[in-house]
Design a protein around this motif. Structure first.
Motif, PDB file in Angstrom:
ATOM      1  N   ILE A 107       0.841  -1.123  -0.032  1.00 10.09           N
ATOM      2  CA  ILE A 107      -0.008   0.156   0.097  1.00 10.09           C
ATOM      3  C   ILE A 107       0.841   1.292  -0.080  1.00 10.09           C
ATOM      4  O   ILE A 107       0.355   2.437   0.264  1.00 10.09           O
ATOM      5  CB  ILE A 107      -1.116  -0.057   1.247  1.00 10.09           C
ATOM      6  N   GLY A 108       2.301   1.165  -0.123  1.00  7.54           N
ATOM      7  CA  GLY A 108       2.880   2.087  -0.326  1.00  7.54           C
ATOM      8  C   GLY A 108       3.841   2.645   0.669  1.00  7.54           C
ATOM      9  O   GLY A 108       4.443   3.490   0.941  1.00  7.54           O
ATOM     10  N   LEU A 109       3.863   1.918   1.936  1.00  9.46           N
ATOM     11  CA  LEU A 109       4.448   2.289   3.091  1.00  9.46           C
ATOM     12  C   LEU A 109       5.822   1.641   2.760  1.00  9.46           C
ATOM     13  O   LEU A 109       5.999   0.794   2.171  1.00  9.46           O
ATOM     14  CB  LEU A 109       3.993   1.723   4.546  1.00  9.46           C
ATOM     15  N   THR A 110       6.897   2.113   3.759  1.00 11.65           N
ATOM     16  CA  THR A 110       8.277   1.483   3.298  1.00 11.65           C
ATOM     17  C   THR A 110       8.423   0.427   4.306  1.00 11.65           C
ATOM     18  O   THR A 110       9.414  -0.075   4.157  1.00 11.65           O
ATOM     19  CB  THR A 110       9.234   2.394   3.861  1.00 11.65           C
ATOM     20  N   GLY A 111       7.377   0.022   5.242  1.00  8.63           N
ATOM     21  CA  GLY A 111       7.650  -1.150   5.990  1.00  8.63           C
ATOM     22  C   GLY A 111       6.672  -0.928   7.120  1.00  8.63           C
ATOM     23  O   GLY A 111       5.518   0.016   6.904  1.00  8.63           O
ATOM     24  N   LEU A 112       6.507  -1.722   8.130  1.00  9.82           N
ATOM     25  CA  LEU A 112       5.778  -1.565   9.285  1.00  9.82           C
ATOM     26  C   LEU A 112       6.189  -0.468  10.230  1.00  9.82           C
ATOM     27  O   LEU A 112       6.718  -0.787  11.405  1.00  9.82           O
ATOM     28  CB  LEU A 112       5.573  -3.062  10.010  1.00  9.82           C
ATOM     29  N   LYS A 113       6.450   0.652   9.877  1.00 11.95           N
ATOM     30  CA  LYS A 113       6.792   1.905  10.754  1.00 11.95           C
ATOM     31  C   LYS A 113       5.611   2.678  11.340  1.00 11.95           C
ATOM     32  O   LYS A 113       4.899   3.245  10.505  1.00 11.95           O
ATOM     33  CB  LYS A 113       7.785   2.898   9.658  1.00 11.95           C
ATOM     34  N   VAL A 114       5.633   2.926  12.580  1.00 15.46           N
ATOM     35  CA  VAL A 114       4.426   3.380  13.030  1.00 15.46           C
ATOM     36  C   VAL A 114       4.498   4.787  12.682  1.00 15.46           C
ATOM     37  O   VAL A 114       3.386   5.384  12.561  1.00 15.46           O
ATOM     38  CB  VAL A 114       4.505   3.393  14.685  1.00 15.46           C
ATOM     39  N   SER A 115       5.686   5.493  12.354  1.00 19.99           N
ATOM     40  CA  SER A 115       5.452   6.794  11.865  1.00 19.99           C
ATOM     41  C   SER A 115       4.651   7.109  10.410  1.00 19.99           C
ATOM     42  O   SER A 115       4.248   8.111  10.304  1.00 19.99           O
ATOM     43  CB  SER A 115       7.019   7.419  11.728  1.00 19.99           C
ATOM     44  N   GLU A 116       4.695   6.178   9.570  1.00 21.10           N
ATOM     45  CA  GLU A 116       3.902   6.033   8.192  1.00 21.10           C
ATOM     46  C   GLU A 116       2.488   5.406   8.451  1.00 21.10           C
ATOM     47  O   GLU A 116       1.674   5.690   7.541  1.00 21.10           O
ATOM     48  CB  GLU A 116       4.467   5.210   7.276  1.00 21.10           C
ATOM     49  N   MET A 117       2.124   4.965   9.451  1.00 20.11           N
ATOM     50  CA  MET A 117       0.722   4.404   9.549  1.00 20.11           C
ATOM     51  C   MET A 117      -0.346   5.300  10.017  1.00 20.11           C
ATOM     52  O   MET A 117      -0.079   6.401  10.546  1.00 20.11           O
ATOM     53  CB  MET A 117       0.959   3.184  10.992  1.00 20.11           C
ATOM     54  N   THR A 118      -1.404   4.740   9.115  1.00 22.42           N
ATOM     55  CA  THR A 118      -2.728   5.652   9.537  1.00 22.42           C
ATOM     56  C   THR A 118      -3.681   4.320   9.642  1.00 22.42           C
ATOM     57  O   THR A 118      -3.486   3.369   9.608  1.00 22.42           O
ATOM     58  CB  THR A 118      -3.018   6.213   7.979  1.00 22.42           C
TER      59      THR A 118
END
Length: 184
Positions: A107-118
């Motif tokens: 879905i376009g995230l660079t990984g399981l990073k909480v800073s990118e999560m919505t």
């Protein structure tokens, strides 16, 4: 980031997960009591039954250590309740971590990073993880009995001396498993 974590770690999620796990615990206790009573009814020795309960409890607690590590690993990004539910009920540590990572990157995230999560990303990842694991459940419900019947037949055909379905199925599953892990 703080708002996302407060949403995926909200009290209603904990209550839902707690209710599901309480239901499962009650079912386990009911089946334990029924099994114990059935063992006594058919004349099994109480010492043997208690030893079976003890060994079963031991083999339940030891794998839960890796499950706890998985909950800790996933909870930083997906929240404690969802991770706890997934790994307590139907999930497998290897599957959950891989699928969550694949879903996040898809879905376009660079990984399981909480800073990118919505919340939308969480919903997508949770849906993919849930739908993906249901395939195994449905295969077991609708096809396991027939499949086991084929696998449990002799591994060689009596007339031709060639390997039977069980031998080929085992080899195919092993190759598929190795391919999946090498590919990822």
């Amino acid at each position: 980031m703080g708002e996302y974590l407060s949403q995926v770690n909200a009290l209603p999620f904990y209550l839902i997960v707690g209710g599901v796990l309480l239901f499962i615990i009650v079912m386990c206790v009911v089946f334990l009591v029924k099994s114990y009573r059935a063992g006594i009814a058919i004349g099994m020795d109480k010492k043997v039954l208690k030893r079976a309960i003890t060994s079963s409890a031991t083999f339940t607690v030891l794998p839960s250590i890796s499950i706890l590590l998985g909950v800790i690993a996933l909870s930083g990004t997906l929240g404690v309740p969802f991770s706890w539910l997934r790994l307590s009920v139907i999930g497998a540590l290897q599957y959950e971590l891989n699928v969550a990572e694949i879903s996040a990157t898809s879905i376009g995230l660079t990984g399981l990073k909480v800073s990118e999560m919505t919340v939308q990303a969480f919903s997508t990842i949770a849906l993919v993880m849930t739908v993906g694991i249901l395939g195994g459940v449905f295969c077991c419900i609708f096809g396991l009995k027939k499949y086991l019947g084929k696998v449990q037949k002799t591994t060689t055909k009596k007339k031709s001396g060639k390997p039977g379905f069980g031998a080929y199925a085992t080899i195919a599953m092993f190759i598929g498993l190795c391919s999946a892990y090498i590919g990822s």
